[in-house]
Design a protein around this motif. Structure first.
Motif, PDB file in Angstrom:
ATOM      1  N   VAL A   1       0.850  -1.190   0.000  1.00  0.00           N
ATOM      2  CA  VAL A   1       0.000   0.000   0.000  1.00  0.00           C
ATOM      3  C   VAL A   1       0.885   1.240   0.000  1.00  0.00           C
ATOM      4  N   GLN A   2       0.582   2.152  -0.894  1.00  0.00           N
ATOM      5  CA  GLN A   2       1.294   3.439  -0.927  1.00  0.00           C
ATOM      6  C   GLN A   2       0.291   4.545  -0.620  1.00  0.00           C
ATOM      7  N   LEU A   3       0.731   5.483   0.188  1.00  0.00           N
ATOM      8  CA  LEU A   3      -0.142   6.574   0.612  1.00  0.00           C
ATOM      9  C   LEU A   3       0.513   7.899   0.258  1.00  0.00           C
ATOM     10  N   GLN A   4      -0.260   8.795  -0.343  1.00  0.00           N
ATOM     11  CA  GLN A   4       0.229  10.110  -0.734  1.00  0.00           C
ATOM     12  C   GLN A   4      -0.651  11.168  -0.109  1.00  0.00           C
ATOM     13  N   ALA A   5      -0.096  11.902   0.830  1.00  0.00           N
ATOM     14  CA  ALA A   5      -0.854  12.950   1.518  1.00  0.00           C
ATOM     15  C   ALA A   5      -0.669  14.288   0.826  1.00  0.00           C
ATOM     16  N   SER A   6      -1.689  15.107   0.902  1.00  0.00           N
ATOM     17  CA  SER A   6      -1.621  16.447   0.321  1.00  0.00           C
ATOM     18  C   SER A   6      -2.533  17.372   1.109  1.00  0.00           C
ATOM     19  N   GLY A   7      -2.376  18.667   0.859  1.00  0.00           N
ATOM     20  CA  GLY A   7      -3.277  19.643   1.442  1.00  0.00           C
ATOM     21  C   GLY A   7      -2.708  20.455   2.580  1.00  0.00           C
ATOM     22  N   GLY A   8      -1.494  20.199   2.978  1.00  0.00           N
ATOM     23  CA  GLY A   8      -0.910  20.991   4.038  1.00  0.00           C
ATOM     24  C   GLY A   8      -0.620  22.411   3.581  1.00  0.00           C
ATOM     25  N   GLY A   9      -0.208  23.233   4.500  1.00  0.00           N
ATOM     26  CA  GLY A   9       0.108  24.613   4.190  1.00  0.00           C
ATOM     27  C   GLY A   9      -0.158  25.493   5.388  1.00  0.00           C
ATOM     28  N   SER A  10      -0.296  26.774   5.129  1.00  0.00           N
ATOM     29  CA  SER A  10      -0.511  27.732   6.206  1.00  0.00           C
ATOM     30  C   SER A  10      -2.002  27.996   6.392  1.00  0.00           C
ATOM     31  N   VAL A  11      -2.427  27.978   7.625  1.00  0.00           N
ATOM     32  CA  VAL A  11      -3.825  28.211   7.971  1.00  0.00           C
ATOM     33  C   VAL A  11      -3.877  29.298   9.040  1.00  0.00           C
ATOM     34  N   GLN A  12      -4.844  30.166   8.943  1.00  0.00           N
ATOM     35  CA  GLN A  12      -5.018  31.191   9.967  1.00  0.00           C
ATOM     36  C   GLN A  12      -5.783  30.618  11.150  1.00  0.00           C
ATOM     37  N   PRO A  13      -5.484  31.108  12.335  1.00  0.00           N
ATOM     38  CA  PRO A  13      -6.277  30.690  13.497  1.00  0.00           C
ATOM     39  C   PRO A  13      -7.762  30.939  13.234  1.00  0.00           C
ATOM     40  N   GLY A  14      -8.565  29.963  13.578  1.00  0.00           N
ATOM     41  CA  GLY A  14      -9.991  30.075  13.317  1.00  0.00           C
ATOM     42  C   GLY A  14     -10.406  29.580  11.952  1.00  0.00           C
ATOM     43  N   GLY A  15      -9.453  29.328  11.098  1.00  0.00           N
ATOM     44  CA  GLY A  15      -9.752  28.823   9.766  1.00  0.00           C
ATOM     45  C   GLY A  15      -9.907  27.310   9.755  1.00  0.00           C
ATOM     46  N   SER A  16      -9.869  26.751   8.566  1.00  0.00           N
ATOM     47  CA  SER A  16     -10.029  25.303   8.403  1.00  0.00           C
ATOM     48  C   SER A  16      -8.851  24.717   7.644  1.00  0.00           C
ATOM     49  N   LEU A  17      -8.465  23.537   8.032  1.00  0.00           N
ATOM     50  CA  LEU A  17      -7.452  22.808   7.266  1.00  0.00           C
ATOM     51  C   LEU A  17      -8.096  21.566   6.674  1.00  0.00           C
ATOM     52  N   ARG A  18      -7.706  21.273   5.460  1.00  0.00           N
ATOM     53  CA  ARG A  18      -8.256  20.120   4.744  1.00  0.00           C
ATOM     54  C   ARG A  18      -7.105  19.308   4.178  1.00  0.00           C
ATOM     55  N   LEU A  19      -7.056  18.080   4.576  1.00  0.00           N
ATOM     56  CA  LEU A  19      -6.003  17.185   4.129  1.00  0.00           C
ATOM     57  C   LEU A  19      -6.616  16.013   3.377  1.00  0.00           C
ATOM     58  N   SER A  20      -5.906  15.572   2.362  1.00  0.00           N
ATOM     59  CA  SER A  20      -6.355  14.419   1.594  1.00  0.00           C
ATOM     60  C   SER A  20      -5.234  13.400   1.505  1.00  0.00           C
ATOM     61  N   CYS A  21      -5.624  12.154   1.377  1.00  0.00           N
ATOM     62  CA  CYS A  21      -4.644  11.078   1.266  1.00  0.00           C
ATOM     63  C   CYS A  21      -5.147  10.092   0.221  1.00  0.00           C
ATOM     64  N   ALA A  22      -4.325   9.845  -0.763  1.00  0.00           N
ATOM     65  CA  ALA A  22      -4.684   8.898  -1.818  1.00  0.00           C
ATOM     66  C   ALA A  22      -3.897   7.616  -1.621  1.00  0.00           C
TER      67      ALA A  22
END
Length: 113
Positions: A1-22
């Motif tokens: 099984v290979q996993l590739q994560a994406s979606g990181g970066g800078s987020v402001q306090p109170g904002g939302s972070l969204r991460l995906s993994c294929a």
């Protein structure tokens, strides 16, 4: 099984972070899948887990403001954390529990205004 994560970066306090993994390869062998993040020191802390049939468990630190989802047909697992706080800054790893633990490469999330 290979996993590739994406979606990181800078987020402001109170904002939302969204991460995906294929996931690719023998993804049908994945039972529980989830996201962990680097905690203090060198250990990893569990953020959220989703079972093969969709049962979800969240760490207290994100409970009530986080959603984990999984699409078995596509081999994807996503994580959304709302109302982000500074303690959410970390390197996040997706994983699959099969005959062994499989890990994605990690994606960095920073929290700053």
């Amino acid at each position: 099984v290979q996993l590739q994560a994406s979606g990181g970066g800078s987020v402001q306090p109170g904002g939302s972070l969204r991460l995906s993994c294929a996931a690719s390869g023998s993804i049908a062998t994945c039972g529980n899948m989830g996201w962990s993040r680097k905690g203090s020191g060198i250990h990893l802390e569990m953020v959220a887990v989703i079972s093969e049939v969709g049962v979800k468990v969240y760490d207290d630190s994100v409970k009530g403001r986080s959603t984990i989802s999984r699409d078995n047909s596509k081999g994807t697992i996503d994580l959304q954390v709302d109302n982000v706080v500074p303690d959410d800054a970390s390197v996040y790893y997706c994983w699959c529990a099969a005959d062994q633990m499989y890990w994605g490469q990690g994606t960095l999330v920073t929290v700053s205004s």
